[in-house]
Design an enzyme around this catalytic site. Structure first.
Site, PDB file in Angstrom:
ATOM      1  N   HIS A   1       0.832  -1.210  -0.053  1.00  0.00           N
ATOM      2  CA  HIS A   1       0.043  -0.106   0.053  1.00  0.00           C
ATOM      3  C   HIS A   1       0.863   1.351   0.102  1.00  0.00           C
ATOM      4  O   HIS A   1       0.594   2.189  -0.496  1.00  0.00           O
ATOM      5  CB  HIS A   1      -0.906   0.225   1.154  1.00  0.00           C
ATOM      6  CG  HIS A   1      -2.093   0.773   0.998  1.00  0.00           C
ATOM      7  ND1 HIS A   1      -2.207   2.035   0.529  1.00  0.00           N
ATOM      8  CD2 HIS A   1      -3.538   0.503   1.418  1.00  0.00           C
ATOM      9  CE1 HIS A   1      -3.292   2.401   0.407  1.00  0.00           C
ATOM     10  NE2 HIS A   1      -4.235   1.567   0.905  1.00  0.00           N
TER      11      HIS A   1
ATOM     12  N   ASP B   1      -8.854  -4.983 -19.030  1.00  0.00           N
ATOM     13  CA  ASP B   1      -9.219  -5.657 -20.179  1.00  0.00           C
ATOM     14  C   ASP B   1      -7.912  -6.168 -20.519  1.00  0.00           C
ATOM     15  O   ASP B   1      -7.290  -5.344 -21.298  1.00  0.00           O
ATOM     16  CB  ASP B   1     -10.019  -4.883 -20.922  1.00  0.00           C
ATOM     17  CG  ASP B   1     -10.500  -5.974 -22.338  1.00  0.00           C
ATOM     18  OD1 ASP B   1      -9.976  -7.061 -22.287  1.00  0.00           O
ATOM     19  OD2 ASP B   1     -11.316  -5.372 -23.062  1.00  0.00           O
TER      20      ASP B   1
END
Length: 425
Positions: free
Chosen positions: A161, A367
């Protein structure tokens, strides 16, 4: 029926071209103690190519993406300079840990890793394991691609993070997807730009103390509530009729969560309860951060109230509290930085609740050439009360609320309260 996952290959994926060997500084927000943990997510893709080609395509695109995102191929380094602790990213080009695996079943056989209760294959099984300690390397990013017999596949991602927040991690995955689809370069050029985050003259925590404090031994259970878009729109209309003001889906879901959790726990009268959620600070800086920044620029909005007041409140009343808090966000952000960035989660107690909205981060747009994911599944991060807001798995529309914020004795009461709001008939 027994299901298994078999690892077929693993190793480091390095940038496909020479990259700078810089030593990059992290920002003061990146180094907040409460952000020093790894985040795991699982991304389910219904369609893919045959014969484990998905892993090959993603691996090749990853090597290309690590050229502009070369800090992610390095390692986090801690040192002391002038008596002060420094946290940096050493751009070594050593790469990202990549694991290729296969499952001897179809996604349908495991209900697309969805369903009530425990999934047929634990979500953790789709996350990459860490490289052997003998390599002497702790990667910033780890990826695992698991191919199914139906040609669908799952991408498991672990990121630290402190190097990228949720928006940044999604930006990186979208870049990998664009390169996998044949683009010559990502549509958004990544920017490190950590120096744009102002450094307060005094930090509220020791620069050498980057670890989360020891947390209480909460025994938090997983709760999941699916909320239809139709029901959300009904509640929005009721709020408009009652107050004359519009409200967002986020405000409705958060208000109901806070009310129902407070009622379920049944705190002693006048116990202070605190609700926290991270807001995007990119647009609140002056000047705003440029497009392409992928580090941490979030800050905690906090609302305090008595448990009795929240238990008795209506949805519209708590929505109004949220809207007031959001209106003061620019002022609160400046004050938070000026005050030295005190730990947004402290104190780590059961009456505090943290909420994060994940359905707008951009993971649902990734995608690799065969369409966006069916769903994204978070795995639990730090062990304090937290809830995540996600989109329902396609083709459904609405919200999925996942919470690790209640101990087992309180969870059934919480679910009952939520059902009264979202499934009243």
């Amino acid at each position: 029926m027994a299901f298994s996952i078999v690892v077929s290959a693993e190793g480091m994926v390095q940038p496909c071209e020479q990259t700078p060997s810089d030593m990059l500084h992290l920002s003061v927000i990146d180094t907040l103690p409460s952000l020093q943990f790894n985040v795991g997510t699982v991304h389910v893709f219904r369609h893919g190519p045959p014969d484990e080609e998905a892993a090959k395509v993603i691996k090749e695109a990853l090597a290309k993406a690590l050229v502009p995102y070369y800090p992610l191929a390095g390692r986090i380094k801690e040192s002391t300079q002038g008596g002060q602790a420094q946290v940096q990213v050493a751009c070594t080009g050593e790469g990202v840990w990549f694991v290729q695996a296969s499952a001897h079943c179809t996604l349908l056989d495991v209900n697309y890793v969805d369903g009530d209760g425990e999934p047929l294959i634990p979500h953790q099984d789709f996350l990459p394991h860490y490289p052997p300690i003998t390599l002497g390397f702790d990667p910033v990013v780890l990826i695992k691609v698991t191919q199914f017999k139906c040609n669908g596949f799952i991408v498991g991602l672990i990121t630290h993070h402190c190097v990228a927040d949720g928006l940044g991690a999604a930006q990186f995955l979208n870049a990998v997807g664009e390169l996998a689809r044949g683009m010559q370069q990502p549509s958004i050029a990544p920017l490190w730009c950590r120096e744009a985050i102002p450094t307060p003259p005094r930090l509220a925590y020791s620069a050498g103390d980057r670890k989360l404090p020891k947390l209480p031994a909460f025994e938090l259970e997983t709760g999941c509530v699916d909320i239809s878009l139709d029901r959300i729109n009904q509640i929005k209309q009721q709020h408009l009729q009652l107050t004359g003001r519009t409200c967002s889906t986020f405000e409705i879901v958060v208000a109901s969560l806070w009310i129902c959790r407070t009622r379920a726990i049944n705190f002693v009268v006048d116990t202070e309860v605190k609700l926290m959620f991270f807001a995007n600070g990119r647009r609140l800086l002056n000047p705003p951060l440029p497009e392409g920044f992928y580090g941490n620029c979030v800050y905690p909005l906090a609302i305090k109230a008595s448990s009795g007041a929240i238990s008795r409140a209506s949805l519209s009343e708590v929505v109004t509290l949220l809207q007031k808090a959001k209106k003061r966000s620019r002022k609160d952000f400046s004050q938070w930085i000026d005050s030295g960035l005190p730990d947004p989660f402290a104190p780590y107690i059961y009456s505090n609740l943290f909420i994060s909205e994940w359905n707008r981060l951009g993971f649902n747009q990734v995608d690799y050439g065969w369409g966006p994911p069916l769903r994204m599944i978070p795995t639990q991060g730090p062990k304090f009360p937290v809830a995540l807001i996600l989109a329902l798995p396609k083709p459904n529309t609405g919200i999925r609320l996942i919470t690790w914020s209640l101990e087992g004795t309180h969870l059934p009461y919480f679910m009952d309260e939520m059902m009264k709001i979202y499934h009243p008939f």
